[in-house]
Design a protein around this motif. Structure first.
Motif, PDB file in Angstrom:
ATOM      1  N   TYR A  33     -35.130   8.814  26.888  1.00  0.00           N
ATOM      2  CA  TYR A  33     -35.735  10.135  26.759  1.00  0.00           C
ATOM      3  C   TYR A  33     -36.865  10.071  25.728  1.00  0.00           C
ATOM      4  O   TYR A  33     -36.865   9.232  24.831  1.00  0.00           O
ATOM      5  N   PHE A  35     -39.301  12.845  23.249  1.00  0.00           N
ATOM      6  CA  PHE A  35     -39.250  14.195  22.708  1.00  0.00           C
ATOM      7  C   PHE A  35     -40.544  14.524  21.959  1.00  0.00           C
ATOM      8  O   PHE A  35     -41.167  13.653  21.344  1.00  0.00           O
ATOM      9  N   TYR A  37     -41.370  17.347  18.940  1.00  0.00           N
ATOM     10  CA  TYR A  37     -40.843  18.353  18.031  1.00  0.00           C
ATOM     11  C   TYR A  37     -42.000  19.010  17.297  1.00  0.00           C
ATOM     12  O   TYR A  37     -43.015  18.390  16.985  1.00  0.00           O
ATOM     13  N   LEU A  47     -37.293  21.576  18.753  1.00  0.00           N
ATOM     14  CA  LEU A  47     -37.498  20.802  19.980  1.00  0.00           C
ATOM     15  C   LEU A  47     -38.436  21.586  20.901  1.00  0.00           C
ATOM     16  O   LEU A  47     -38.132  22.713  21.298  1.00  0.00           O
ATOM     17  N   ARG A  50     -38.742  17.755  26.230  1.00  0.00           N
ATOM     18  CA  ARG A  50     -38.232  16.395  26.365  1.00  0.00           C
ATOM     19  C   ARG A  50     -38.476  15.916  27.786  1.00  0.00           C
ATOM     20  O   ARG A  50     -38.586  16.713  28.727  1.00  0.00           O
ATOM     21  N   PHE A  91     -44.350  16.111  16.091  1.00  0.00           N
ATOM     22  CA  PHE A  91     -43.824  14.756  16.040  1.00  0.00           C
ATOM     23  C   PHE A  91     -43.347  14.328  17.422  1.00  0.00           C
ATOM     24  O   PHE A  91     -42.619  15.065  18.094  1.00  0.00           O
TER      25      PHE A  91
ATOM     26  N   ASN B 102     -29.688  13.095  26.305  1.00  0.00           N
ATOM     27  CA  ASN B 102     -30.156  13.445  24.973  1.00  0.00           C
ATOM     28  C   ASN B 102     -30.845  14.798  24.937  1.00  0.00           C
ATOM     29  O   ASN B 102     -31.867  15.001  25.596  1.00  0.00           O
ATOM     30  N   ILE B 104     -31.531  16.668  21.525  1.00  0.00           N
ATOM     31  CA  ILE B 104     -31.246  16.531  20.108  1.00  0.00           C
ATOM     32  C   ILE B 104     -31.905  17.644  19.324  1.00  0.00           C
ATOM     33  O   ILE B 104     -33.121  17.836  19.382  1.00  0.00           O
ATOM     34  N   TYR B 105     -31.072  18.376  18.594  1.00  0.00           N
ATOM     35  CA  TYR B 105     -31.523  19.506  17.800  1.00  0.00           C
ATOM     36  C   TYR B 105     -31.296  19.232  16.320  1.00  0.00           C
ATOM     37  O   TYR B 105     -30.443  18.441  15.942  1.00  0.00           O
TER      38      TYR B 105
END
Lengths: 115, 115
Positions: A33, A35, A37, A47, A50, A91, B102, B104-105
């Motif tokens: 995955y 992501f 952010y 988030l 993703r 990010f 995934n 993710i927090y």
């Protein structure tokens, strides 16, 4: 080891315009995955979006979309109709291996939105 | 969606003291992660906290400096011990709340300043 590179330390965009933030990465995994952010001045990590690497279709969340190029290991974030509230650090992140919940982050891109 | 809360959100600490940061999730999770974000920097993983076992620390981080507790599946603490100005950072906990991969927090972060 996984690496994430964000080559744009700072970007700016006019309100209502579109901006693209770049991210490249390196991994030996085939399924993973990716992501994006957002970190506003409040410092919370939010988030944004993703992407699953095995899916060819680019992920979209409202005004946020990605351009995922698996072969090129590129994962850029496009923000459409930019709003003042989009101003933040962004990010890019990748799990440190496969389905790991541990993330490796890029150095971030500071986005300024001009009214 | 689940909530991840951290306390304190911000604190000013005296050199040589220790401070414990709490992370509470409103659903049960197997692993919780602690990150550090030094001023102007990206996030770096400190350790992984598993319920019922000792935390696993990343290279450069040691238990004596960053002891972690994980008494149950919804709660963890990170202590920053014998603080120095170099420990001034944002500390964040994260969990994977994705049921099928995934997602993710992060908690809201704890912004520590050591004087």
């Amino acid at each position: 080891a996984q690496t994430v590179t964000q080559s744009q330390p700072e970007m700016s965009v006019q309100e209502a315009e579109t901006v693209t933030l770049s991210c490249t990465y390196d991994t030996s995994e085939s399924d993973y995955y990716l992501f994006w952010y957002k970190q506003p001045p409040s410092r919370q990590m939010i988030l944004v979006i993703r992407q699953e690497a095995y899916k060819q279709q680019n992920a979209t969340e409202n005004r946020f979309s990605v351009n995922f190029q698996k072969a090129a290991k590129s994962f850029s974030l496009k923000i459409s109709d930019s709003q003042l509230g989009d101003a933040a650090m962004y990010f890019c992140a990748l799990p440190d291996q496969g389905g790991s919940e541990k993330l490796v982050f890029g150095k971030g891109t500071k986005l300024t939105v001009n009214p | 969606s689940a909530v991840i809360s951290q306390k304190p959100s911000r604190d000013i600490c005296q050199r040589g003291t220790s401070l414990t940061i709490q992370c509470q999730v409103d659903s049960q999770v197997t692993m919780m992660f602690w990150y550090r974000q030094q001023p102007g920097q990206s996030l770096t993983l400190i350790a992984t906290a598993n319920q019922g076992s000792e935390a696993t620390y990343e290279s450069g981080f040691v238990i004596d400096k960053f002891p972690i507790s994980r008494p149950n599946l919804t709660f963890s603490t990170l202590t920053v011990s014998n603080m120095s100005p170099e420990d001034s950072s944002i500390y964040l906990c994260s969990v994977d709340l994705g049921g099928s991969g995934n997602t993710i927090y992060f908690g809201e972060g704890s912004w520590l300043t050591v004087v």
